[in-house]
Structure formats: structure tokens, C-alpha cells
Design an enzyme around this catalytic site. Structure first.
Site, PDB file in Angstrom:
ATOM      1  N   ILE A   1      15.050   0.356   1.241  1.00  0.00           N
ATOM      2  CA  ILE A   1      15.086  -0.659   2.297  1.00  0.00           C
ATOM      3  C   ILE A   1      13.725  -1.322   2.451  1.00  0.00           C
ATOM      4  O   ILE A   1      13.619  -2.546   2.567  1.00  0.00           O
ATOM      5  CB  ILE A   1      15.552  -0.039   3.627  1.00  0.00           C
ATOM      6  CG1 ILE A   1      16.983   0.492   3.489  1.00  0.00           C
ATOM      7  CG2 ILE A   1      15.477  -1.072   4.749  1.00  0.00           C
ATOM      8  CD1 ILE A   1      17.487   1.241   4.710  1.00  0.00           C
ATOM      9  N   GLY A   2      12.666  -0.524   2.426  1.00  0.00           N
ATOM     10  CA  GLY A   2      11.332  -1.077   2.642  1.00  0.00           C
ATOM     11  C   GLY A   2      10.953  -2.149   1.648  1.00  0.00           C
ATOM     12  O   GLY A   2      10.318  -3.151   2.006  1.00  0.00           O
TER      13      GLY A   2
ATOM     14  N   TYR B   1      18.398  15.597  10.018  1.00  0.00           N
ATOM     15  CA  TYR B   1      17.936  14.220   9.847  1.00  0.00           C
ATOM     16  C   TYR B   1      18.121  13.431  11.136  1.00  0.00           C
ATOM     17  O   TYR B   1      17.218  12.717  11.588  1.00  0.00           O
ATOM     18  CB  TYR B   1      18.694  13.565   8.692  1.00  0.00           C
ATOM     19  CG  TYR B   1      18.455  12.092   8.550  1.00  0.00           C
ATOM     20  CD1 TYR B   1      17.165  11.588   8.363  1.00  0.00           C
ATOM     21  CD2 TYR B   1      19.514  11.179   8.586  1.00  0.00           C
ATOM     22  CE1 TYR B   1      16.936  10.231   8.225  1.00  0.00           C
ATOM     23  CE2 TYR B   1      19.291   9.823   8.435  1.00  0.00           C
ATOM     24  CZ  TYR B   1      18.008   9.355   8.263  1.00  0.00           C
ATOM     25  OH  TYR B   1      17.774   8.001   8.127  1.00  0.00           O
TER      26      TYR B   1
ATOM     27  N   GLY C   1      10.295   1.917  -1.070  1.00  0.00           N
ATOM     28  CA  GLY C   1      11.628   2.491  -1.084  1.00  0.00           C
ATOM     29  C   GLY C   1      12.736   1.464  -1.078  1.00  0.00           C
ATOM     30  O   GLY C   1      12.514   0.247  -1.134  1.00  0.00           O
TER      31      GLY C   1
ATOM     32  N   ASN D   1      25.481   2.239   7.728  1.00  0.00           N
ATOM     33  CA  ASN D   1      25.474   2.689   6.325  1.00  0.00           C
ATOM     34  C   ASN D   1      24.994   1.570   5.415  1.00  0.00           C
ATOM     35  O   ASN D   1      25.753   0.663   5.072  1.00  0.00           O
ATOM     36  CB  ASN D   1      26.867   3.165   5.922  1.00  0.00           C
ATOM     37  CG  ASN D   1      27.199   4.513   6.528  1.00  0.00           C
ATOM     38  OD1 ASN D   1      27.407   4.612   7.743  1.00  0.00           O
ATOM     39  ND2 ASN D   1      27.217   5.551   5.720  1.00  0.00           N
TER      40      ASN D   1
ATOM     41  N   ASP E   1      -0.170   8.819   2.122  1.00  0.00           N
ATOM     42  CA  ASP E   1       0.763   9.557   2.972  1.00  0.00           C
ATOM     43  C   ASP E   1       0.570   9.136   4.423  1.00  0.00           C
ATOM     44  O   ASP E   1      -0.557   9.168   4.946  1.00  0.00           O
ATOM     45  CB  ASP E   1       0.492  11.056   2.818  1.00  0.00           C
ATOM     46  CG  ASP E   1       1.614  11.921   3.357  1.00  0.00           C
ATOM     47  OD1 ASP E   1       2.262  11.522   4.340  1.00  0.00           O
ATOM     48  OD2 ASP E   1       1.826  13.016   2.801  1.00  0.00           O
TER      49      ASP E   1
ATOM     50  N   ALA F   1       8.859   4.479   6.542  1.00  0.00           N
ATOM     51  CA  ALA F   1       8.613   5.730   5.819  1.00  0.00           C
ATOM     52  C   ALA F   1       9.347   6.884   6.487  1.00  0.00           C
ATOM     53  O   ALA F   1       9.153   7.152   7.674  1.00  0.00           O
ATOM     54  CB  ALA F   1       7.117   6.011   5.770  1.00  0.00           C
TER      55      ALA F   1
END
Length: 356
Positions: free
Chosen positions: A13-14, A181, A11, A210, A56, A77
Site C-alpha cells: 500500500i505504501g 493484529y 510495501g 480488504n 527501522d 509501516a
């Protein structure tokens, strides 16, 4: 050097964390489900030297296999953002809550003895910190829909209804999640803290403010506001700035966030606890929209609409001193330079069409 599992490592950031770890000489294994809300194929920006596991985090057997030979874990994740509507609630609970619980269970079963770094968020605070001239520091109540519809966006003092002055929020401020969230991110923190107490594993929760930068997904309700604005400008549309655009946030570049994770994993002694990961220099949403617009010659100017979302908070920005003292982390990318670079970067297509 160590071997690090980065969950969610494909992803936004990951993947930057994986890059930073590889640059530091560490071995990296990425575990990612490649959720279709973010991408439907392995992104082409992933470093080929990182081991990639398509799986997953909610599946115990997959997680157990991914943990084999791992020294430390960086848990990124999660489903992020406010999403589409309350219909997303079960998905957020499953991916963020259950996924974290399964990971922690498998770490315990494996008698894991390394460090665990958790991606948390400033959303756990809800509204930021405020001061009333008469009552000092106060916690405003959730904003009422009637006030928002009337354009009254600033939360009043809960004691006297006077105007409040926003202040930077430290890590010891009470948590007060105000959307789905946010509730799941706080749940992750609580689960990880309980795991740490039971097992003795040091857990560092990094509360991102942010985050923006290259590889953000475009045209998705799960993206951050910087990505939503950049998507609009790239498509020749005016960014729609909600409320009056004066909401204060702390925008921190993804390269700084990746560096904070590497520090948490590699400082000589582990540093458990929660830490703001922020620049320490707040800007308004309107300023962010204007900075992105300045880099798009000929694009329509941002439009301040007065629209609102009930799950949004008015002001939240960070005190960054604790991360500097305990982790040695200080943000390096300045707001103006970072936004200019971000405006020129291609956003990632959520359909899996990889554009860097």
C-alpha cells in the site's frame, strides 16, 4: 506542494501512496525496514524520484533524521495479516505498537505541526454489525471453536440465539479486536489519538477494508486473502476457501486506498478522526475466489474446505458515507474490473525477487 514522509513506503500500500503523491507534484521520502517477511531488497517498482531511507521506525535516531524537513507524515509501516500463530505476538507488538510510539515521540520532539495520516484497519471492529429480529442491533460473542468445527459459522444473537442479519458497520461502532493484529491496530489508533490531543496535530486514521491489487506479496501467511488465492491460482493450485465461502467482506482496490490517503493529506482543512476506506459494496469470499478463478483459464476451481481460523470473524463490511462526506473519497475501481486486473498482475516475491 508539500514534502511527505511515508513510513512503510516500499510495501504494497505504501508504494502506491508514494506514487500517487509524486503524481500530484509532492516530494516523497520513504522510510522502510524492508522486513524479510515482505521483501529483502529495495523493490524495483519504487519511483526513483522518491528519496529512500532504509531504516527501522522503532529506532528514534533514524526516525528523527527521516523527519527533517517533512511537512506531513503518512504512517503505513506495520506487520499485517493474521501471521503464522500466537508466536508472532511480540513481533506485532514491537513493529506496530512500539514503532508507532517511537514515531509519535519523535514527532513531538520535532514540534511537528503538519498532518499525520495513520493506516488503520477494519479489523479493529472485530465482528461487523448484526441485527436480530427481536433485539435489534447486537454484538455477537466470539465464535466458539466447537461451533466452527461443526460447521456452524454464523454467530447467533447473544440474547436469544436466533439467526442474525449482517449490516454495514459505521465508524462509531464499538471496537472489539479479536486477534493479535487487530489489537495492535487499535493500539496504534489510541496512541495516535493521545498524541493528537497532547500536541494539537490533526490525526486521520484510515480503516482499510480488504485491500487488493498489484504488488501484493505472494506465498506468505502475512498476505491478504486475495493474495493467497491469487498465489494458489498462479501456481496451478485450487484456492482453499475457508468456512463455507459466504463470509462478507468489502474489497477495495489499492489505487483507491492510495487516493484516500492523498485526500487526507491534501484536503484544504485537515479532517481528524477515523474513516472507513471501502467500496461500500460487499462481496463474499467465495465470490472473490470465483472472480479470480475466472481470469485463470485452465486453473483448478476454488475448493470450499470448511476449515477455519479462530482469529477470523464472520462478516465485516463498511459504511463508506463518512469518508465521502468529510474527505470527498469514493472508491472508483469496480469489483469485477479490479479482480480481473489483479488476476493478471504479477505478485511480489517475498524473498526480495522483485517482479512488479
Amino acid at each position: 506542494m508539500s514534502r511527505v514522509l511515508v513510513t512503510g513506503g516500499a510495501g504494497f500500500i505504501g508504494s502506491h501512496i508514494a506514487d500517487a503523491l509524486l503524481a500530484g507534484g509532492h516530494d516523497v521520502r520513504i522510510l522502510d525496514v524492508l522486513h524479510p517477511a515482505a521483501h529483502a531488497a529495495r523493490p524495483d517498482y519504487l519511483d526513483a524520484t522518491a528519496e529512500f531511507v532504509h531504516g527501522d521506525v522503532r529506532d528514534g535516531a533514524t526516525v528523527a533524521a527521516a523527519l527533517d524537513g517533512i511537512d506531513h507524515v503518512c504512517h503505513q509501516a506495520a506487520m499485517v495479516g493474521l501471521g503464522s500463530d500466537i508466536g508472532d505476538i511480540a513481533d506485532y507488538a514491537a513493529h506496530n505498537g512500539l514503532g508507532t510510539a517511537v514515531l509519535l515521540r519523535e514527532l513531538a520532539r520535532a514540534r511537528f505541526a503538519g498532518r499525520l495520516v495513520l493506516a488503520s484497519s477494519m479489523v479493529v471492529y472485530g465482528e461487523g454489525r448484526y441485527a436480530c429480529a427481536e433485539h435489534g442491533l447486537v454484538r455477537p460473542r466470539p465464535r466458539r471453536q466447537a461451533d466452527l468445527a461443526a460447521g456452524r459459522f454464523e454467530p447467533p444473537c447473544p440474547a436469544c440465539c436466533a439467526a442474525l442479519a449482517p449490516r454495514s458497520i459505521p465508524e462509531d461502532a464499538p471496537a472489539d479486536p479479536r486477534n493479535v493484529y487487530a489489537a495492535t491496530k487499535l493500539h496504534q489508533e489510541h496512541l495516535a489519538a493521545a498524541f493528537g490531543r497532547e500536541t494539537g496535530v490533526p490525526v486521520t486514521a484510515l480503516r482499510y477494508h480488504n485491500v487488493y491489487g498489484p504488488r501484493m506479496p505472494r506465498d506468505t501467511p502475512y498476505a491478504g486473502v486475495a493474495s493467497i488465492f491469487a498465489s494458489a491460482l498462479a501456481g496451478g493450485r485450487a484456492p482453499r476457501v475457508f468456512e463455507d465461502g459466504r463470509q462478507l467482506r468489502d474489497f477495495v482496490h489499492v489505487r483507491d486506498v492510495a487516493r484516500a490517503n492523498v485526500l487526507a493529506l491534501t484536503v484544504p482543512e485537515p479532517v481528524p478522526g477515523a474513516f472507513n476506506v471501502a467500496s461500500g459494496r460487499p462481496h463474499t469470499i467465495g465470490e472473490m475466489a470465483a472472480a479470480l478463478h475466472a481470469a485463470h483459464a485452465g486453473a483448478p476451481a476454488p475448493l470450499t474446505t470448511g476449515e477455519y481460523r479462530l482469529g477470523d470473524v464472520r462478516h465485516v463490511f463498511a459504511g463508506a458515507e463518512l469518508a465521502a462526506q468529510r474527505l470527498g473519497f469514493r472508491a472508483e475501481v469496480a469489483f469485477e474490473a479490479g479482480m480481473t486486473q489483479f488476476a493478471a498482475a504479477a505478485l511480489r516475491a517475498p524473498s526480495g525477487v522483485n517482479r512488479g
